[in-house]
Write an enzyme that holds these catalytic residues in place. Structure first.
Site, PDB file in Angstrom:
ATOM      1  N   ARG A 159      -2.838  -8.866 -21.568  1.00 14.05           N
ATOM      2  CA  ARG A 159      -3.776  -8.487 -22.619  1.00 14.05           C
ATOM      3  C   ARG A 159      -3.191  -7.478 -23.599  1.00 14.05           C
ATOM      4  O   ARG A 159      -3.778  -7.216 -24.639  1.00 14.05           O
ATOM      5  CB  ARG A 159      -5.100  -7.993 -22.022  1.00 14.05           C
TER       6      ARG A 159
ATOM      7  N   GLU B 200       1.684  -8.784   8.217  1.00 16.17           N
ATOM      8  CA  GLU B 200       1.851  -7.333   8.332  1.00 16.17           C
ATOM      9  C   GLU B 200       2.759  -6.781   7.245  1.00 16.17           C
ATOM     10  O   GLU B 200       2.914  -5.565   7.105  1.00 16.17           O
ATOM     11  CB  GLU B 200       2.448  -6.964   9.701  1.00 16.17           C
TER      12      GLU B 200
ATOM     13  N   ASP C 209      -9.310   1.240 -25.142  1.00 14.84           N
ATOM     14  CA  ASP C 209      -9.630   1.093 -23.728  1.00 14.84           C
ATOM     15  C   ASP C 209      -9.450   2.400 -22.977  1.00 14.84           C
ATOM     16  O   ASP C 209      -8.720   3.274 -23.412  1.00 14.84           O
ATOM     17  CB  ASP C 209      -8.671   0.084 -23.065  1.00 14.84           C
TER      18      ASP C 209
ATOM     19  N   PRO D 256       0.827  -1.213   0.000  1.00 15.69           N
ATOM     20  CA  PRO D 256       0.000   0.000   0.000  1.00 15.69           C
ATOM     21  C   PRO D 256       0.859   1.261   0.000  1.00 15.69           C
ATOM     22  O   PRO D 256       0.385   2.336  -0.360  1.00 15.69           O
ATOM     23  CB  PRO D 256      -0.802  -0.097   1.298  1.00 15.69           C
TER      24      PRO D 256
HETATM   25  N1  SAH Z   1       0.723  -3.678   7.265  1.00 19.44           N
HETATM   26  C1  SAH Z   1       0.643  -3.354   5.895  1.00 19.44           C
HETATM   27  C2  SAH Z   1      -0.444  -4.157   5.152  1.00 19.44           C
HETATM   28  C3  SAH Z   1      -0.087  -5.591   4.988  1.00 19.44           C
HETATM   29  S1  SAH Z   1      -1.241  -6.412   4.002  1.00 19.44           S
HETATM   30  C4  SAH Z   1       0.276  -1.878   5.744  1.00 19.44           C
HETATM   31  O1  SAH Z   1      -0.441  -1.366   6.571  1.00 19.44           O
HETATM   32  O2  SAH Z   1       0.716  -1.262   4.759  1.00 19.44           O
HETATM   33  C5  SAH Z   1      -0.292  -7.794   3.446  1.00 19.44           C
HETATM   34  C6  SAH Z   1       0.305  -7.676   2.058  1.00 19.44           C
HETATM   35  O3  SAH Z   1      -0.720  -7.454   1.114  1.00 19.44           O
HETATM   36  C7  SAH Z   1       1.262  -6.525   1.853  1.00 19.44           C
HETATM   37  O4  SAH Z   1       2.555  -6.858   2.274  1.00 19.44           O
HETATM   38  C8  SAH Z   1       1.195  -6.328   0.345  1.00 19.44           C
HETATM   39  O5  SAH Z   1       2.068  -7.208  -0.341  1.00 19.44           O
HETATM   40  C9  SAH Z   1      -0.228  -6.705   0.025  1.00 19.44           C
HETATM   41  N2  SAH Z   1      -1.120  -5.537  -0.154  1.00 19.44           N
HETATM   42  C10 SAH Z   1      -2.103  -5.148   0.677  1.00 19.44           C
HETATM   43  N3  SAH Z   1      -2.730  -4.051   0.216  1.00 19.44           N
HETATM   44  C11 SAH Z   1      -2.124  -3.720  -0.939  1.00 19.44           C
HETATM   45  C12 SAH Z   1      -2.299  -2.666  -1.885  1.00 19.44           C
HETATM   46  N4  SAH Z   1      -3.240  -1.729  -1.725  1.00 19.44           N
HETATM   47  N5  SAH Z   1      -1.489  -2.638  -2.950  1.00 19.44           N
HETATM   48  C13 SAH Z   1      -0.527  -3.565  -3.125  1.00 19.44           C
HETATM   49  N6  SAH Z   1      -0.309  -4.583  -2.271  1.00 19.44           N
HETATM   50  C14 SAH Z   1      -1.086  -4.672  -1.185  1.00 19.44           C
END
Ligand code: SAH
Length: 252
Positions: free
Chosen positions: A160, A122, A175, A95
């Protein structure tokens, strides 16, 4: 040359359905996209094959361990070298990454590919990120339980765009985002449905007028829903005088 993705994941089974269905299946069958799955647990130690542990400093959740990730990445590097592939850049889904755009997808679609690290729990120990990750990509401002859906999203979007994967090569050129704007609405048979008729312009047979009508639909939808995309297209010099005149008309 195929685009190669090496995917580090704790859940390789999540990838199977995409390899057997639809557009992504065609991409794999024609070897336009070469996806290699690397189950992280195979690179873990001991009877329990631990891939995660509690965070230093306390707090909830578990953290993915550095060592299995490093061993897995070494195996990938060896496999890439054996296949005469360059060492591909390492992408982590997070994220905290840069939001994925069609522009980035288009660059990736040119190859040569990437190592995709799917986080779980996490997230992963920061020391692996500092030492080995070249790019962090986010799917958007929300939290998923793992990086597998983001990896599949990227692979699908890249697949794609590969030549011969979509039945109609022109299809992705119209697109959303391919020209920086949202897509126009589409209609098919029947011509009249209850009270809703197909816009008459589409039945006119006049190709230039239809193209103009579609462009104006795109401009209208984009201006209403995502005005910042209009600004960006303007800054790139992608709006014609005709487009600007039309935008002025609809904003009056
Ligand atoms: N503690 C982290 C969230 C971990 S979620 C935080 O608050 O940022 C577990 C995994 O899901 C992450 O390591 C990532 O690889 C994936 N993930 C979760 N949300 C994502 C998003 N919006 N974009 C990309 N990967 C994501």
């Amino acid at each position: 040359m195929a685009v190669r993705f090496d995917v580090i994941t704790l859940f390789p089974d999540l990838f199977a359905p995409f390899q057997t269905i639809g557009v992504t299946r065609r991409a794999f069958e024609t070897q336009a996209v070469d996806v290699r799955l690397w189950p992280l647990r195979d690179f873990a130690d001991g009877t329990y094959r631990r891939v995660d542990d509690r965070p230093f400093g306390g707090g909830p959740g578990m953290v993915m361990l550095v060592e299995p990730l490093v061993r897995c990445l070494s195996a990938i590097r060896a496999d890439q070298a054996a296949a005469a592939s360059p060492p591909l850049p390492v992408v982590l889904f997070s994220p905290a990454g840069k939001p994925l755009t069609q522009q980035r997808v288009q660059q990736m679609a040119q190859g040569p590919g990437a190592v995709l690290v799917c986080g779980r729990y996490e997230g992963i120990d920061q020391r692996f990120i500092d030492a080995h990750v070249d790019e962090e990509i986010s799917l958007g401002d929300y939290v998923l339980s793992g990086g597998e859906l983001p990896a599949l999203t990227l692979i699908d979007a890249v697949a794609r765009l590969q030549p011969g994967v979509l039945h109609d090569a022109a299809s992705h050129e119209q697109d959303s985002f391919s020209d920086g704007l949202l897509d126009c609405p589409h209609y098919s048979r029947p011509e009249v449905l209850l009270d809703a008729a197909v816009p008459p312009m589409l039945m006119s047979g006049h190709h230039a007028h239809i193209a103009r009508w579609r462009r104006e639909q795109q401009l209208t939808i984009t201006a209403r829903r995502r005005p910042e995309l209009i600004e960006a297209a303007r800054a790139r010099g992608e709006l014609s005088k005709e487009d600007e005149r039309f935008l002025l008309k609809i904003t009056l």
